[in-house]
Design an enzyme around this catalytic site. Structure first.
Site, PDB file in Angstrom:
ATOM      1  N   ALA A  76      96.277  -5.839  55.144  1.00  0.00           N
ATOM      2  CA  ALA A  76      94.987  -5.621  55.797  1.00  0.00           C
ATOM      3  C   ALA A  76      95.178  -4.957  57.152  1.00  0.00           C
ATOM      4  O   ALA A  76      96.162  -5.212  57.860  1.00  0.00           O
ATOM      5  CB  ALA A  76      94.257  -6.953  55.951  1.00  0.00           C
ATOM      6  N   GLY A 121      98.336  -8.211  51.807  1.00  0.00           N
ATOM      7  CA  GLY A 121      97.455  -7.692  50.779  1.00  0.00           C
ATOM      8  C   GLY A 121      98.087  -6.585  49.960  1.00  0.00           C
ATOM      9  O   GLY A 121      97.726  -6.376  48.797  1.00  0.00           O
ATOM     10  N   GLU A 124      99.962  -8.372  47.349  1.00  0.00           N
ATOM     11  CA  GLU A 124      99.006  -8.906  46.379  1.00  0.00           C
ATOM     12  C   GLU A 124      98.506  -7.817  45.439  1.00  0.00           C
ATOM     13  O   GLU A 124      98.354  -8.039  44.233  1.00  0.00           O
ATOM     14  CB  GLU A 124      97.840  -9.557  47.127  1.00  0.00           C
ATOM     15  N   GLU A 144     100.935 -13.469  56.337  1.00  0.00           N
ATOM     16  CA  GLU A 144      99.602 -13.943  56.707  1.00  0.00           C
ATOM     17  C   GLU A 144      99.604 -15.123  57.676  1.00  0.00           C
ATOM     18  O   GLU A 144      98.807 -15.171  58.613  1.00  0.00           O
ATOM     19  CB  GLU A 144      98.804 -14.324  55.448  1.00  0.00           C
TER      20      GLU A 144
END
Length: 262
Positions: A76, A121, A124, A144
């Protein structure tokens, strides 16, 4: 379909779309930010994935996801001016959830081509794909907890299932931990490693090989793959049986099961 958010004026499109025969390629295109996922990028990715999935008979036979500039994605974009604004984070979160849901429901296999970094992310997104091809020196991580967040896109679940609890714990809990592609390949979370710089070509060749198969059988195969991992043996066999009949019917092979057969 809701139009995606556009990139700020003066910036190039945050997502590049290419179609070569039955293989589509989506390229995260923010190399100046290591392809960090801004609201505009996530909106465009959400839009394009749904567009490809909704094309019916014109849908690609396989999809490749990659990043421009020698890296996949650093996760992100925490430098967006409104990063801490809860309403804007909700928009980004909604895009993220739709992206993962669309990948899971896509009627074609999805291959990640990873170079450089796949963090947060970005990791992911890679693990949401059916196959991962990576440059040998690619680095994967979950930073994170160090930036005031927790993973929310299924990476921990995918890592535990594909590579084991130990590596998932290392990546989640140890600050700054990065795991190389070759280690994840040994553990089963990366399907192929290639010399650095070769991931995209290898992923596209693999996607073309896969996409050459019968579309009905291919769709049944990827749905079976995605649906079976969390089931016990009895349930998994039931799922396999259902997709067997679905594929047989679509291909006009013995389209109805015999009496008493589920």
């Amino acid at each position: 379909m809701t139009p995606p958010e556009t990139a700020p004026e003066g910036e190039p499109s945050p997502l590049l779309v290419e179609r070569n025969g039955r293989v589509a390629t989506l390229t995260l295109n923010r190399p100046h930010r290591r392809n960090a996922m801004s609201t505009a990028l996530l909106g465009r990715l959400d839009h394009e994935l749904r567009r490809l999935t909704d094309q019916g008979g014109e849908a690609p036979g396989a999809l490749v996801l990659t990043g421009a500039g020698g890296t996949f994605s650093s996760g992100a974009d925490t430098r967006e001016p409104d990063w801490r604004d809860l309403s804007r984070r909700a928009v980004r979160r909604a895009h993220f959830r739709t992206v993962f849901a669309t990948l899971h429901e896509a009627p074609f296999p999805v291959v990640a081509a990873v170079e450089g970094y796949a963090l947060g992310g970005g990791l992911e997104l890679a693990l949401a794909c059916d196959l991962v091809v990576a440059g040998e020196g690619a680095l994967f991580g979950l930073p994170e907890l160090g930036v005031g967040a927790v993973p929310g896109g299924g990476a921990v679940h995918s890592l535990v299932r594909r590579a084991g609890r130990g590596v998932a714990a290392r990546m989640l809990l140890i600050p700054g931990e990065r795991v190389r592609a070759d280690e994840l390949a040994r553990l089963g979370a990366v399907e192929r490693t290639v010399p650095d710089g070769g991931a995209l070509a290898e992923a596209q060749a693999l996607a073309a090989s896969v996409a050459a198969g019968d579309p009905a059988l291919l769709e049944a195969g990827v749905r079976l793959l995605r649906d079976s991992g969390h089931l016990d043996r009895t349930a998994a066999l039931g799922v396999e049986n259902g997709y067997w009949w679905q594929a047989a019917s679509a291909a006009n092979r013995d389209p109805s099961p015999p009496s008493g057969q589920p």
